[in-house]
Structure formats: structure tokens, C-alpha cells
Design a protein around this motif. Structure first.
Motif, mmCIF file in Angstrom:
data_model
loop_
_atom_site.group_PDB
_atom_site.id
_atom_site.type_symbol
_atom_site.label_atom_id
_atom_site.label_comp_id
_atom_site.label_asym_id
_atom_site.label_seq_id
_atom_site.Cartn_x
_atom_site.Cartn_y
_atom_site.Cartn_z
ATOM 1 N N ILE A 123 26.834 11.679 -61.936
ATOM 2 C CA ILE A 123 27.649 12.358 -62.919
ATOM 3 C C ILE A 123 27.076 13.547 -63.602
ATOM 4 C CG2 ILE A 123 28.950 12.080 -64.887
ATOM 5 C CD1 ILE A 123 29.513 9.036 -63.827
ATOM 6 N N SER A 124 25.798 13.383 -63.959
ATOM 7 C CA SER A 124 24.930 14.531 -64.479
ATOM 8 C C SER A 124 24.779 15.578 -63.679
ATOM 9 C CB SER A 124 23.654 13.876 -64.834
ATOM 10 O OG SER A 124 22.854 15.063 -65.703
ATOM 11 N N THR A 125 24.582 15.424 -62.369
ATOM 12 C CA THR A 125 24.623 16.406 -61.384
ATOM 13 C C THR A 125 25.867 17.115 -61.259
ATOM 14 O OG1 THR A 125 22.841 15.457 -60.202
ATOM 15 C CG2 THR A 125 24.213 17.203 -58.826
ATOM 16 N N LEU A 126 26.974 16.570 -61.287
ATOM 17 C CA LEU A 126 28.538 16.836 -61.388
ATOM 18 C C LEU A 126 28.625 17.670 -62.657
ATOM 19 C CD1 LEU A 126 31.289 16.870 -60.053
ATOM 20 C CD2 LEU A 126 31.878 14.818 -61.315
ATOM 21 N N HIS A 127 28.219 17.309 -63.814
ATOM 22 C CA HIS A 127 28.396 18.151 -64.983
ATOM 23 C C HIS A 127 27.669 19.503 -64.996
ATOM 24 C CE1 HIS A 127 26.752 18.943 -68.927
ATOM 25 N NE2 HIS A 127 28.073 18.753 -69.315
ATOM 26 N N GLY A 128 26.378 19.097 -64.499
ATOM 27 C CA GLY A 128 25.959 20.579 -64.193
ATOM 28 C C GLY A 128 26.541 21.481 -63.535
ATOM 29 N N SER A 129 27.151 21.140 -62.348
ATOM 30 C CA SER A 129 27.676 21.912 -61.522
ATOM 31 C C SER A 129 28.869 22.624 -62.084
ATOM 32 C CB SER A 129 28.128 20.965 -60.198
ATOM 33 O OG SER A 129 28.959 21.789 -59.303
ATOM 34 N N ILE A 130 29.616 21.789 -62.871
ATOM 35 C CA ILE A 130 30.899 22.555 -63.432
ATOM 36 C C ILE A 130 30.299 23.390 -64.578
ATOM 37 C CG2 ILE A 130 32.341 21.545 -65.416
ATOM 38 C CD1 ILE A 130 32.640 19.020 -64.010
ATOM 39 N N TYR A 131 29.161 23.129 -65.334
ATOM 40 C CA TYR A 131 28.697 24.160 -66.148
ATOM 41 C C TYR A 131 28.483 25.408 -65.454
ATOM 42 C CZ TYR A 131 25.969 26.500 -69.753
ATOM 43 O OH TYR A 131 25.578 27.507 -70.786
ATOM 44 N N LYS A 132 27.667 25.251 -64.308
ATOM 45 C CA LYS A 132 27.490 26.681 -63.480
ATOM 46 C C LYS A 132 28.800 27.311 -63.036
ATOM 47 C CE LYS A 132 23.288 24.147 -62.138
ATOM 48 N NZ LYS A 132 22.876 23.361 -60.960
ATOM 49 N N LEU A 133 29.811 26.669 -62.591
ATOM 50 C CA LEU A 133 30.983 27.282 -62.409
ATOM 51 C C LEU A 133 31.639 28.009 -63.353
ATOM 52 C CD1 LEU A 133 32.592 24.692 -60.029
ATOM 53 C CD2 LEU A 133 31.753 26.557 -59.386
ATOM 54 N N SER A 134 31.505 27.433 -64.670
ATOM 55 C CA SER A 134 32.108 28.080 -66.006
ATOM 56 C C SER A 134 31.287 29.295 -66.519
ATOM 57 C CB SER A 134 32.255 26.965 -66.972
ATOM 58 O OG SER A 134 31.230 26.664 -67.405
ATOM 59 N N SER A 135 30.033 29.496 -65.995
ATOM 60 C CA SER A 135 29.342 30.548 -66.235
ATOM 61 C C SER A 135 29.542 31.900 -65.956
ATOM 62 C CB SER A 135 27.637 29.915 -66.289
ATOM 63 O OG SER A 135 27.326 28.807 -66.818
ATOM 64 N N ASP A 136 29.250 32.752 -66.685
ATOM 65 C CA ASP A 136 29.379 34.132 -66.359
ATOM 66 C C ASP A 136 28.213 34.539 -65.571
ATOM 67 O OD1 ASP A 136 30.688 36.701 -65.991
ATOM 68 O OD2 ASP A 136 30.025 37.250 -68.042
ATOM 69 N N ASN A 137 27.851 33.817 -64.258
ATOM 70 C CA ASN A 137 26.686 34.187 -63.581
ATOM 71 C C ASN A 137 26.991 35.639 -62.574
ATOM 72 O OD1 ASN A 137 24.894 32.462 -64.326
ATOM 73 N ND2 ASN A 137 25.630 31.114 -63.001
ATOM 74 N N LEU A 138 26.030 36.420 -62.195
ATOM 75 C CA LEU A 138 26.301 37.465 -61.459
ATOM 76 C C LEU A 138 26.742 37.097 -60.040
ATOM 77 C CD1 LEU A 138 23.019 39.707 -62.205
ATOM 78 C CD2 LEU A 138 25.258 39.906 -63.219
ATOM 79 N N THR A 139 27.368 37.815 -59.448
ATOM 80 C CA THR A 139 27.952 37.640 -58.037
ATOM 81 C C THR A 139 26.504 37.797 -57.072
ATOM 82 O OG1 THR A 139 28.320 40.001 -57.445
ATOM 83 C CG2 THR A 139 30.168 38.327 -58.334
ATOM 84 N N SER A 140 26.707 37.377 -55.890
ATOM 85 C CA SER A 140 25.736 37.453 -54.788
ATOM 86 C C SER A 140 25.194 39.239 -54.716
ATOM 87 C CB SER A 140 26.074 36.828 -53.475
ATOM 88 O OG SER A 140 25.791 35.419 -53.851
#
Length: 605
Positions: A123-140
């Protein structure tokens, strides 16, 4: 550190990101558990281009998962993301990763006592994944032009093989947003003074304590810290300074070391002005204020991916000596020089011994609570036109589903074949040489390698975490008495698995998949270039022909060492580092994808 509001703690947990992360993690679980023969989906229909429709049924249930997938080398399933479906009694059912693990609990073989903790890690891994999806990260596309630390914080996957790979149990919501690498936040370290009666400092000869600490802290901070010690009625010359992670101080040290703090054996000093950014390996901290300074690695006793992440004095006190010996062994070697391979040596370490727990031995998590080490930074070791990036980036997929690696290769102007040749010379070649020439192996996974890039082409590499993961496999190698711990008795058939498991299965398996899916580059071409690299090395070193024959990288098959099975079997201390080999989980064999490229009479003088 300011605590976040209750609302801020959950703002990223949206239905859209939740569904996407669930689908991704179930897909990964199916891929890895099938790879490790824990689950057995069956083919229900096939097509001529290698794609099949699979069905995965839950025992004693009407629940089924179906998906379209192509079976790649090394028993790796390339699952089409949008094809994954779940039905219950032939009716559509919601994809839920926690339910998935409950449904397949008996197949995974995890016992009732460990299961809730493992679920929390999932669940914590899932939580981290959701956070990364919501972040304004750079595209490839944008990451191709990004700097070292921007790339570091932009990674979204974690360890490619482990399903529960971002547990970080012990962090609360504020801790996560302050200290997780993907948040990109920086913070100050807390410094303590440890009395020399209980504190051990070790370093390379050219870095005595005074020189190292002056570089890391500066004279003004040292003067301020010494004044605090004096005001406590103690003598500064009787203490060593110890950097600690803020989380460790608040959650472990203040309580467990309260007797030592009360008696003055440990003195709180405060922070230095420098800001640090956590790396993908979460305990390793990059000095963002002064990149020329050393990395600092601290004990951080959260439960993450099979271990409580402390630091043991047993390893630290000899770490600088191991580093110095390895440098002496390798840095004069012409082939190592040619491949531009270097280690990020652990050049200093400090640890505090708690007398109440010392008798428990070095593997006890209570003897891994208060220690830190300093490691070389690569920023001073590259040319002006070069840049650095974690090798984990080569497996990165951005939140839009675009792979970074093809973008990077395209920006280099090279063909994929030629780019891979340069990459393998910088990455694979030095490890082949270390093994066959010196009976020396490391643990060269994605987070442990920092690649040197020139015009987006790999031209060298830096290896970290060397002194607790480097292993000498032969008693014929003369190892100084004080670093004998790096020698390990390993059965012959296990020695070469350092390539088959750590490199072929642990990294190349995913790299080949990415290139096939995102660049239409056939997996057989990838493995052909790998074979070519090995053959070129062998042709240049005929004096090692007997070893090439005995430890055959072109063998038809090899044993599979299963990482997830290890974690499922023991998720608090996945393996005893003093006896690692006997605890490995070997199940089944994999066909070696370079076996078909073996040349006849390769080893004839």
C-alpha cells in the motif's frame, strides 16, 4: 521541518491516479510473480505475432484476471497496459492491488504473521506511485536536458524487480513529503557530538578526522559546535562530530539513546548550513549547497524493501580500508582505465556504540542506529562537457507512458546498436574484467551506478555502495587481514550468477523490454550486442580462456535467484549478509538469451 496540514497529506490521493497506479502495480506483480514461478497464468488464445491472451484464475474462486502479453526472453511478460481485466463470476470487477495480494496469498507462500506488514509495504508503494503521478515532473523529452539531481528526483519506479519496493514504513505523511527522493525536497542534517569512549572514526590515511570535518563543516560551524560542547562542561577534543538524519534523531535516537544524551556521552549540536537532497537510495544524501563535498550516508531505520535501513559499525570501521585496497587493485589496471570505470569510495565513517545493545551483534537493528559515512562525489571527477545521471534512468517511464531511454539515444545521434556498444563498454566490460581477472564481484544494479554521459552517450561509470557489497570469491587473492570480511566462500555454480542475476536478469531484462516496446528494437538485437561485448573482451584476453570456459557466460541456462520470494519469506531482514548465499531462493532455471550467439572454439588458444 514544518508539519503539513491534514489536507495536504492526502491531496494527491485522487481516483484517477489511484486507478492508474493500481493497474500498474498489478501488472508488475503478475510479471514478476510469473517470472519467479509463484503464479501460473495460462494461454487461452494466441496470435501469429507472438501476442497471447492469458488467464490467471484465483484458486477456489470465480475471480479471474485476463490480459494480453508477449513473452520475452528470461521469462519476462510484456503486458499490454489497457488489456488487463478482472472478472468475478464473469462480471467485470474493479482492479485493486490489495485484493490481488489477498487473493493470491497462498500462491505467494507468505505466512499470516508477515502478511499484514507486507500489505502495508504494498500500500505504501501504491501511495508513492500515486504521489509521483500527481507531481509536476519533467517529461522524458525534457529529462534528456536535465541536470544530475533533477533526473535523480524524477525517477518513478524504484527497484525494477521488487513489487513492494517503496515501503518506507516508519515515515508519516510529513516525513514522506520531507525526505522521500521523489519529492525533491532538501533538508539540513542534525549533528551530534559522540564521546570518543563510545565513538569510532575510521578513514583513509589521507583523510584524518580534522581534515574531513573541516571540509564538511567549515571553521565557523566547528567553532560553534565546540562552544556548545564547552558550555556543557565537556572538552571538545574528547568528541567526534556525527551527522544524523533528522528522522532518525526524532524517531529513534532521542528515545533509545536517552541515557547517553543525559550523561553527556552524546551532545546535540544543531545543524550546519548545507542543504542535502536524498538520492534514490534514500539514506544517501547529496550536498546540494556544495556539490564538491562528499555524499553523506546516514542510518535511517525505516523498513524498506526487506530491511530496516540502519548502518552497522562492523562494516563502517573497515570501509575506508576496503576502498583503499580496491583502488590499489583496480586503478592501475589498463583495462579499467580504458573503460573509464571508477568507484565512489567510502572514505570516512563514524559510529557510536550503544553499550546496552552491543552484545546483540552487528546484524541487530539496534546496533545500526547511529552511524554515518562519507563517500566521494562524482561531480569533481568529470570533464566540463560531461554530465551525470543514475543508471536507473535508463529504465524510466514518465507519467505519460513515454520511455526515457529512446529519447536519450535519439538525442545522441547514434544508432541504438552503437549507443549500446558504448554503454556496455562503460558498464558491463569493467565488471567482466573484475570477475575474470580478480575474482571480484559487486552489486551493480541501477541505483548503484552513476553514468558519465558525453553528448548523451555513456562513456564511463561510477559505482557506489562498494565496501559492503564487494566480494572476493577466490582464496588465491591476497586480502589484508583487516578487510577479510570481503572474502566469501561461494560454490562455483553460484559465482557467475553475479552476472546472470544482477546484470542480465536484474537490469538487462527490463532494458531489452523498453527498447522493444518503445523503440521497436528487437530484443534479439539487444542480446546480440551484449554477446558481442563479452566476445570482444574474451578475444582480447586469451590468457583467461580457462576461466571463460569454467565460468561460461554463454551457458544455455542458469538458476533463477528470486528477489520477491526472499522478501515474502522475511520482510524485516531479508537476508543475513554474513551468510547470504545459503539463504538465496533458487527456483527453476532461465534460458540464457546470449547462448545462441556463442562461437565455437571460443576458448581455444
Amino acid at each position: 521541518m514544518n508539519r503539513i496540514s491534514p489536507k495536504q497529506a492526502s491531496v494527491h490521493l485522487t481516483p484517477k491516479h489511484w486507478y492508474k497506479s493500481n493497474r500498474h502495480l498489478i501488472k508488475k506483480a503478475i510479471c514478476e510473480f510469473y517470472h519467479e514461478l509463484l503464479i501460473k497464468p495460462t494461454i487461452v488464445s494466441s496470435s501469429k505475432n507472438g501476442w497471447n491472451t492469458y488467464e490467471l484464475a484465483v484458486k477456489n474462486s470465480t475471480i479471474k484476471y485476463t490480459f494480453d502479453a508477449k513473452l520475452l526472453h528470461l521469462r519476462h511478460l510484456w503486458i499490454k497496459d489497457d488489456s488487463l481485466r478482472k472478472t468475478d463470476n464473469n462480471r467485470p470487477s474493479e482492479l485493486d492491488v490489495v485484493s490481488f495480494f489477498k487473493e493470491f496469498k497462498s500462491d505467494l507462500g507468505i505466512d499470516d504473521a508477515r502478511f499484514p506488514v507486507y500489505l502495508e509495504e504494498v500500500i505504501s508503494t501504491l501511495h508513492g506511485s500515486i504521489y509521483k503521478l500527481s507531481s509536476d515532473n519533467l517529461t522524458s523529452d525534457e529529462l534528456v536536458h536535465a541536470d544530475f539531481q533533477t533526473i535523480e528526483k524524477s525517477m518513478t519506479e524504484g527497484h525494477p524487480g521488487f513489487v513492494a519496493n517503496n515501503g518506507r514504513i516508519g515515515f508519516d505523511s510529513t516525513d514522506y513529503q520531507a525526505y522521500a527522493p521523489e519529492t525533491g525536497k532538501t533538508f539540513s542534517l542534525i549533528w551530534l557530538a559522540g564521546h570518543k569512549d563510545h565513538t569510532h572514526y575510521s578513514a583513509k590515511k589521507e583523510l584524518p578526522y580534522k581534515i574531513l570535518i573541516e571540509q564538511e563543516l567549515g571553521k565557523d560551524t566547528i567553532t560553534r559546535f565546540n562552544q556548545i560542547i564547552t558550555e556543557k562542561g565537556q572538552h571538545p577534543e574528547s568528541y567526534y562530530f556525527i551527522p544524523v538524519h533528522p528522522w532518525q534523531w526524532h524517531n529513534k535516537l532521542v528515545n533509545i539513546f536517552s541515557p547517553q544524551i543525559a550523561k553527556g556521552d552524546l551532545i546535540f549540536l544543531g545543524s550546519n548550513p548545507d542543504q542535502y537532497q536524498p538520492q534514490q537510495s534514500i539514506r544517501t544524501l547529496f550536498n546540494i549547497s556544495n556539490p564538491h563535498k562528499f555524499y553523506t550516508k546516514t542510518a535511517l531505520s525505516i523498513l524498506n524493501m526487506g530491511f530496516v535501513r540502519g548502518l552497522a559499525m562492523y562494516y563502517l570501521e573497515s570501509a575506508p580500508k576496503v576502498a583503499a585496497w580496491l583502488e590499489e587493485l583496480l586503478y592501475k589496471d589498463p583495462y579499467i582505465i580504458e573503460t573509464n570505470f571508477r568507484m565512489l569510495s567510502e572514505i570516512g565513517a563514524v559510529s557510536f556504540i550503544n553499550p546496552y545493545f552491543e552484545a546483540l551483534g552487528p546484524e541487530s537493528e539496534y546496533n545500526r542506529l547511529l552511524a554515518s559515512l562519507w563517500r566521494e562525489s562524482p561531480t569533481n571527477m568529470i570533464k566540463r562537457e560531461q554530465k551525470l545521471m543514475t543508471m536507473a534512468a535508463f529504465l524510466h517511464i514518465d507519467t505519460n507512458g513515454e520511455a526515457f531511454l529512446p529519447k536519450l539515444i535519439n538525442a545522441s545521434g547514434l544508432s541504438i546498436d552503437d549507443w549500446l556498444r558504448s554503454y556496455l563498454k562503460a558498464y558491463l566490460s569493467p565488471f567482466i574484467h573484475c570477475f575474470y581477472k580478480y575474482d571480484l564481484v559487486f552489486m551493480p544494479h541501477g541505483e548503484n551506478l552513476i553514468m558519465v554521459m558525453d553528448n548523451n552517450v555513456p562513456v564511463g561509470s561510477f559505482l557506489k555502495d562498494i565496501t559492503d557489497e564487494a566480494t572476493i570469491l577466490s582464496p588465491d587473492i591476497d586480502v589484508p587481514e583487516e578487510i577479510k570480511r570481503i572474502y566469501e566462500v561461494v560454490p562455483d555454480d553460484i559465482k557467475i550468477l553475479s552476472f546472470f542475476i544482477d546484470i542480465f536478469d536484474g537490469f538487462f531484462r527490463y532494458m531489452a523490454h523498453i527498447l522493444e516496446e518503445h523503440a521497436a528494437y528487437d530484443q534479439n538485437n539487444f542480446w546480440r550486442i551484449v554477446a558481442e561485448n563479452i566476445q570482444q573482451y574474451q578475444e582480447r584476453h586469451p590468457e583467461l580462456n580457462d576461466k571463460f570456459d569454467h565460468y561460461d557466460l554463454f551457458a544455455g541456462e542458469f538458476q533463477l535467484s528470486c528477489l520477491n520470494r526472499l522478501q515474502l519469506n522475511q520482510n524485516r531482514q531479508m537476508i543475513d549478509m554474513h551468510d547470504a548465499v545459503s539463504q538465496l531462493q533458487f527456483v527453476g532455471k532461465l534460458q540464457n538469451p546470449i547462448a545462441i550467439f556463442k562461437k565455437e572454439n571460443t576458448f581455444t588458444n
